[in-house]
Design an enzyme around this catalytic site. Structure first.
Site, PDB file in Angstrom:
ATOM      1  CB  SER A   8      -0.897   0.009   1.238  1.00 20.22           C
ATOM      2  OG  SER A   8      -1.374   1.320   1.444  1.00 20.22           O
ATOM      3  CG  HIS A  33      -3.846  -1.622  -1.578  1.00 18.91           C
ATOM      4  ND1 HIS A  33      -4.963  -2.368  -1.905  1.00 18.91           N
ATOM      5  CD2 HIS A  33      -4.217  -0.830  -0.550  1.00 18.91           C
ATOM      6  CE1 HIS A  33      -5.957  -2.034  -1.103  1.00 18.91           C
ATOM      7  NE2 HIS A  33      -5.543  -1.095  -0.271  1.00 18.91           N
ATOM      8  CG  ASP A  35      -5.045   2.435   0.786  1.00 17.92           C
ATOM      9  OD1 ASP A  35      -6.013   1.652   0.723  1.00 17.92           O
ATOM     10  OD2 ASP A  35      -3.925   2.115   1.214  1.00 17.92           O
ATOM     11  CG  MET A  37      -8.237   7.229   2.349  1.00 19.53           C
ATOM     12  SD  MET A  37      -7.435   7.365   3.952  1.00 19.53           S
ATOM     13  CE  MET A  37      -6.587   5.768   4.024  1.00 19.53           C
ATOM     14  CG  HIS A  66      -9.143   0.087  -0.535  1.00 19.04           C
ATOM     15  ND1 HIS A  66      -8.549  -0.074   0.700  1.00 19.04           N
ATOM     16  CD2 HIS A  66     -10.478   0.002  -0.314  1.00 19.04           C
ATOM     17  CE1 HIS A  66      -9.478  -0.222   1.629  1.00 19.04           C
ATOM     18  NE2 HIS A  66     -10.662  -0.175   1.041  1.00 19.04           N
ATOM     19  CG  MET A  68     -11.204   3.173   2.094  1.00 16.81           C
ATOM     20  SD  MET A  68      -9.658   3.201   3.018  1.00 16.81           S
ATOM     21  CE  MET A  68      -8.497   3.304   1.666  1.00 16.81           C
ATOM     22  CG  MET A 137     -11.728  -2.925   5.129  1.00 18.34           C
ATOM     23  SD  MET A 137     -10.225  -2.457   4.238  1.00 18.34           S
ATOM     24  CE  MET A 137      -9.348  -1.487   5.468  1.00 18.34           C
ATOM     25  CG  ASP A 175      -6.129  -2.763   3.245  1.00 13.02           C
ATOM     26  OD1 ASP A 175      -5.065  -2.505   3.825  1.00 13.02           O
ATOM     27  OD2 ASP A 175      -6.738  -1.943   2.527  1.00 13.02           O
TER      28      ASP A 175
HETATM   29  C1  DX5 Z   1      -6.256   1.578   5.595  1.00 10.59           C
HETATM   30  C2  DX5 Z   1      -5.806   1.306   4.188  1.00 10.59           C
HETATM   31  C3  DX5 Z   1      -4.680   0.361   4.116  1.00 10.59           C
HETATM   32  C4  DX5 Z   1      -3.424   0.814   4.831  1.00 10.59           C
HETATM   33  C5  DX5 Z   1      -2.834  -0.384   5.475  1.00 10.59           C
HETATM   34  O1  DX5 Z   1      -7.402   2.321   5.586  1.00 10.59           O
HETATM   35  O2  DX5 Z   1      -6.875   0.769   3.423  1.00 10.59           O
HETATM   36  O3  DX5 Z   1      -4.413  -0.074   2.795  1.00 10.59           O
HETATM   37  O4  DX5 Z   1      -2.466   1.394   3.992  1.00 10.59           O
HETATM   38  O5  DX5 Z   1      -1.744  -0.008   6.243  1.00 10.59           O
HETATM   39  P1  DX5 Z   1      -0.990  -1.020   7.210  1.00 10.59           P
HETATM   40  O6  DX5 Z   1      -0.505  -2.172   6.369  1.00 10.59           O
HETATM   41  O7  DX5 Z   1       0.125  -0.179   7.749  1.00 10.59           O
HETATM   42  O8  DX5 Z   1      -1.963  -1.456   8.255  1.00 10.59           O
HETATM   43 ZN    ZN Z   2      -6.414  -0.223   1.458  1.00 15.29          ZN
END
Ligand code: DX5
Ligand code: ZN
Length: 223
Positions: A8, A33, A35, A37, A66, A68, A137, A175
């Site tokens: 990620s 990956h 993320d 947000m 991903h 969110m 998750m 994740d």
């Molecule tokens: C959290 C993200 C993850 C995050 C995971 O909301 O969706 O992808 O980067 O980070 P680690 O591996 O540090 O828990």
């Molecule tokens: Zn993620």
């Protein structure tokens, strides 16, 4: 099923993203990956499709986006056009989740559906046959570096059996809080796509970290 590692980039240096992606790709990671947000579904804002588009020429890896975000349906086309290979949305954020899956497929991408730790598998049971991936998750979304929630192992195991009972094929991605130790637990439970942010990007030796998270192959006995 062999394990896929999806670093990620949330834990990478955002000022040098192309180099940070190359680093994990050279170290054997199959997916990147990404993320996304939106500051509403989760408190932070990370990056949007223009960043994905800028990164696309620098990597041959699978871009695993991903989302969110609220209203995932409004973001699919822009991320698909930007070069996403897989688009995963949160079931909790979609009013018409099956339509979102169709929209992702129509945009030419593989579809994933994610559920938060507090969401039951029953919310996505009817989608399992139509998606390429379910993301369980293992932390509450929004932040990197959180602690793995152990009670998610049962959910992963249940999903693994659900997929087999339906005689369908679907990847199980996890994740949050994945490292060399929790990797063994989630793989034993049936996960085959492992996201890791801090355990990879904050490690002194990235290639070794990826190797440790991949671990030894686990043979599942179908009971
Ligand atoms: C959290 C993200 C993850 C995050 C995971 O909301 O969706 O992808 O980067 O980070 P680690 O591996 O540090 O828990
Ligand atoms: Zn993620």
């Amino acid at each position: 099923m062999s394990t896929i590692i999806a670093p990620s980039i949330l834990s990478a240096n955002f000022a040098r993203l192309a180099d940070e992606i190359k680093k994990v790709e050279d170290a054997g990671a199959e997916y990147i990956h990404i993320d996304v947000m939106d500051g509403t579904y989760v408190p932070n804002i990370t990056l949007g499709s223009p960043v994905v588009k800028s990164l696309r020429p620098y990597s041959k890896a699978v871009f695993d986006v991903h989302l969110m975000t609220e209203h995932p349906e409004t973001h699919i086309k822009s991320f698909a056009d930007a070069g996403a290979d897989i688009i995963t949305f949160h079931a909790e954020a979609a009013r018409h989740s099956h339509r979102v899956v169709q929209q992702i497929h129509d945009a030419g991408c593989k579809a994933g559906v994610a559920i938060n730790p507090g969401t039951s598998l029953s919310m996505i049971e009817e989608l399992v046959e139509d998606v390429e991936m379910v993301l369980i998750m293992t932390v509450n979304p929004g932040f990197g570096g959180q602690k793995f929630i152990e009670s998610m192992l049962g959910k992963i195991h249940m999903l693994y059996h659900m997929i087999r009972e339906m005689e369908t094929e679907c990847d199980i991605e996890v994740d949050g809080g994945i490292n060399a130790e929790t990797s063994v637990l989630v793989r034993e439970a049936g996960a085959n796509v492992l996201v890791a942010g801090s355990a990879i990007y904050c490690a002194p030796d990235i290639a070794q970290a990826i190797k440790d998270i991949r671990g030894k192959e686990i043979v599942h006995h179908h009971d």
